[in-house]
Design an enzyme around this catalytic site. Structure first.
Site, PDB file in Angstrom:
ATOM      1  N   GLN A 116       1.668  16.711  -6.205  1.00 30.92           N
ATOM      2  CA  GLN A 116       1.199  15.976  -7.387  1.00 30.92           C
ATOM      3  C   GLN A 116       0.045  16.732  -8.060  1.00 30.92           C
ATOM      4  OE1 GLN A 116      -1.113  12.234  -7.195  1.00 30.92           O
ATOM      5  NE2 GLN A 116       0.536  11.320  -8.410  1.00 30.92           N
ATOM      6  N   TYR A 195      -6.193   8.352 -14.520  1.00 33.62           N
ATOM      7  CA  TYR A 195      -6.693   9.720 -14.629  1.00 33.62           C
ATOM      8  C   TYR A 195      -6.395  10.269 -16.038  1.00 33.62           C
ATOM      9  CZ  TYR A 195      -7.543   8.886  -9.763  1.00 33.62           C
ATOM     10  OH  TYR A 195      -8.012   8.320  -8.604  1.00 33.62           O
ATOM     11  N   ARG A 242       4.674  10.714 -12.841  1.00 30.67           N
ATOM     12  CA  ARG A 242       4.291   9.399 -12.310  1.00 30.67           C
ATOM     13  C   ARG A 242       3.576   8.592 -13.384  1.00 30.67           C
ATOM     14  NH1 ARG A 242       1.114   7.101  -6.912  1.00 30.67           N
ATOM     15  NH2 ARG A 242       3.010   6.087  -6.190  1.00 30.67           N
ATOM     16  N   GLY A 334       3.460   4.191   0.457  1.00 33.03           N
ATOM     17  CA  GLY A 334       2.241   4.920   0.733  1.00 33.03           C
ATOM     18  C   GLY A 334       1.674   4.577   2.091  1.00 33.03           C
ATOM     19  N   ARG A 335       0.997   3.417   2.155  1.00 28.15           N
ATOM     20  CA  ARG A 335       0.238   3.087   3.361  1.00 28.15           C
ATOM     21  C   ARG A 335       1.105   3.022   4.620  1.00 28.15           C
ATOM     22  NH1 ARG A 335      -2.198  -2.020   0.639  1.00 28.15           N
ATOM     23  NH2 ARG A 335      -0.212  -1.775  -0.481  1.00 28.15           N
TER      24      ARG A 335
HETATM   25  C1  LIG Z   1      -5.388   6.407   0.786  1.00 31.06           C
HETATM   26  C2  LIG Z   1      -4.632   6.353  -0.514  1.00 31.06           C
HETATM   27  C3  LIG Z   1      -4.710   7.420  -1.389  1.00 31.06           C
HETATM   28  C4  LIG Z   1      -3.968   7.426  -2.584  1.00 31.06           C
HETATM   29  N1  LIG Z   1      -3.988   8.538  -3.398  1.00 31.06           N
HETATM   30  C5  LIG Z   1      -3.131   8.626  -4.442  1.00 31.06           C
HETATM   31  C6  LIG Z   1      -2.967   9.859  -5.130  1.00 31.06           C
HETATM   32  O1  LIG Z   1      -3.532  10.905  -4.773  1.00 31.06           O
HETATM   33  N2  LIG Z   1      -2.122   9.869  -6.201  1.00 31.06           N
HETATM   34  C7  LIG Z   1      -1.449   8.754  -6.612  1.00 31.06           C
HETATM   35  O2  LIG Z   1      -0.697   8.805  -7.580  1.00 31.06           O
HETATM   36  N3  LIG Z   1      -1.559   7.584  -5.924  1.00 31.06           N
HETATM   37  C8  LIG Z   1      -2.362   7.515  -4.848  1.00 31.06           C
HETATM   38  N4  LIG Z   1      -2.407   6.356  -4.101  1.00 31.06           N
HETATM   39  C9  LIG Z   1      -1.489   5.262  -4.433  1.00 31.06           C
HETATM   40  C10 LIG Z   1      -0.195   5.393  -3.611  1.00 31.06           C
HETATM   41  O3  LIG Z   1       0.565   6.521  -4.014  1.00 31.06           O
HETATM   42  C11 LIG Z   1       0.675   4.137  -3.760  1.00 31.06           C
HETATM   43  O4  LIG Z   1       1.028   3.994  -5.127  1.00 31.06           O
HETATM   44  C12 LIG Z   1      -0.055   2.905  -3.285  1.00 31.06           C
HETATM   45  O5  LIG Z   1      -0.618   3.108  -1.995  1.00 31.06           O
HETATM   46  C13 LIG Z   1       0.889   1.697  -3.238  1.00 31.06           C
HETATM   47  O6  LIG Z   1       1.933   1.943  -2.309  1.00 31.06           O
HETATM   48  P1  LIG Z   1       1.933   1.216  -0.856  1.00 31.06           P
HETATM   49  O7  LIG Z   1       1.797  -0.248  -1.152  1.00 31.06           O
HETATM   50  O8  LIG Z   1       3.234   1.578  -0.238  1.00 31.06           O
HETATM   51  O9  LIG Z   1       0.746   1.746  -0.127  1.00 31.06           O
HETATM   52  C14 LIG Z   1      -3.167   6.309  -2.918  1.00 31.06           C
HETATM   53  C15 LIG Z   1      -3.120   5.221  -2.037  1.00 31.06           C
HETATM   54  C16 LIG Z   1      -3.817   5.241  -0.845  1.00 31.06           C
HETATM   55  C17 LIG Z   1      -3.698   4.097   0.102  1.00 31.06           C
END
Ligand SMILES: Cc1cc2nc3c(=O)[nH]c(=O)nc-3n(C[C@H](O)[C@H](O)[C@H](O)COP(=O)(O)O)c2cc1C
Length: 377
Positions: A116, A195, A242, A334-335
């Site tokens: 990304q 961003y 994205r 993500g998480r």
């Molecule tokens: C620790 C952490 C760091 C994240 N960093 C980014 C990132 O670098 N770029 C981005 O587009 N989203 C980032 N996100 C958002 C995740 O890509 C994702 O959209 C979000 O966690 C929701 O998905 P989930 O419910 O499966 O965790 C981050 C989320 C978490 C928890």
């Protein structure tokens, strides 16, 4: 039909009957994905102060290589775009060498990765990047931001000149070329979560009166120019985008989501990138259906799970399946991937999931809460 084809068709039917679509292989451009689960990009602050990926990052991503596709964390395409301490970068050869260690490890473990690309815009601080933040307009992010010496008040960003906009577009294209040199299958242009590119899309953060502000056609211009330049640099099949329509991360506000995103998708669709990745996708919202209709290519949907947690006990599997039924081609989590290196096996078998440890461990250095989450058995 030859006997072999008939047998494999029977096997496919059998697999289709017994397995969730989530675990069926598919294609993304030239790539063959082992399943439809994508590891969402997650910032983890484990690069060096100069943005060079550290060896521990190779371990972390290789542990998660069973995802159909990994989208590696937000990475800055130029120095001024750096957001937070220890964010990885991809604008010089030391960054390429550091990332190559990561992509080699993931490939050896059978995985595939996009990177990304994120320019922070107003989300950044001179103490972190060494530069005064640049943004569409001098509208500061409210409150404080973390820097190497602790939390600091956000500064008022400087409005980008048209020359700086042109340089930024070129920096994204050069970063994409470097990412491919570093062994990534492609790059994801980050136009989400408040961003730089998202700041241009919103009339709250974009007060410009030139060709990049005002009318919707002007506010989408920078994202379209960046995607076009990146497509020209590395080929459309290596580019994803994205978006986060209406998501309020980083104090974002958007008044005209229903006009901005269909216009953006229509312009991007013409460039034919490999995928569109939608954050917090809700199949019950009309906007999700509008986006699906407007996008002729692959759609990766990131389900709207509780934020902050706790996550559902199934790690998001039911939400993921609903999104596939509603027309998504791939689903990102993500998480659940953060806490479960072998998430695909756990979701497939219904094994219990590791709980996520302290949220503050997400953004600090070291192994704890990073590479020490256990796998089954
Ligand atoms: C620790 C952490 C760091 C994240 N960093 C980014 C990132 O670098 N770029 C981005 O587009 N989203 C980032 N996100 C958002 C995740 O890509 C994702 O959209 C979000 O966690 C929701 O998905 P989930 O419910 O499966 O965790 C981050 C989320 C978490 C928890």
């Amino acid at each position: 039909m030859s006997t072999n084809t008939a047998v494999s068709a029977d096997l496919d039917t059998e697999a289709a009957g017994t397995e969730s679509a989530l675990f069926r292989p598919t294609r993304l451009g030239a790539l063959r994905l082992a399943n439809r689960l994508v590891m969402a990009p997650m910032t983890r602050n484990r690069a060096s102060a100069a943005g060079v990926p550290e060896p521990i990052m190779a371990t972390y991503y290789a542990q998660r290589a069973s995802a159909g596709l990994i989208i590696a964390e937000a990475t800055t395409p130029n120095a001024v775009g750096a957001t937070y301490p220890n964010i990885p970068a991809i604008h010089d050869e030391s960054h390429v060498a550091g990332w190559r260690r990561v992509t080699d490890a993931v490939r050896a473990a059978g995985g595939q990765m996009f990177l990304q690309l994120q320019h922070g815009g107003r989300v950044g601080h001179p103490e972190t990047s060494g530069h005064h933040p640049l943004a569409p307009s001098p509208v500061p992010l409210p409150g404080t931001i973390v820097t190497p010496s602790g939390h600091r008040e956000n500064v008022v960003p400087r409005e980008m000149t048209e020359e700086e906009i042109r340089a930024t577009v070129a920096d994204f294209a050069a970063a994409a070329r470097r990412a491919v040199d570093a062994g990534f299958a492609g790059v994801e242009v980050h136009a989400a979560n408040g961003y730089l590119l998202h700041q241009f899309l919103s009339n709250h953060t974009n007060h410009r009166t030139d060709g990049y502000g005002g009318a919707v056609a002007n506010r989408i211009r920078l994202t379209v120019e960046v995607v076009r330049a990146v497509v020209e640099a590395v080929g459309a099949e290596r580019v994803g985008v994205r978006i986060a329509p209406g998501v309020t991360a980083n104090a974002m506000a958007e008044d005209d989501v229903d006009e901005v995103y269909p216009a953006l998708l229509s312009a991007l669709d013409d460039l034919g990138p490999a995928y569109l990745h939608v954050v917090f996708a809700d199949p019950d919202q009309p906007l999700f259906r509008t986006l699906r209709k407007a996008w002729s290519g692959t759609l990766i949907a990131n389900p709207a799970l509780p934020w902050p947690g706790p996550l559902p006990a199934d790690g998001g599997r039911a939400a993921a399946e609903r999104l596939l039924e509603a027309g998504a081609d791939l689903v990102s989590l993500g998480r659940s991937f953060l806490a479960n290196p072998d998430l695909v096996t756990r979701l497939r078998t219904g094994a219990p999931l590791n709980p996520i440890r302290d949220a503050h461990l997400m953004y600090v250095g070291g192994e704890t809460g990073y590479t020490d989450y256990p796998t089954l058995g």
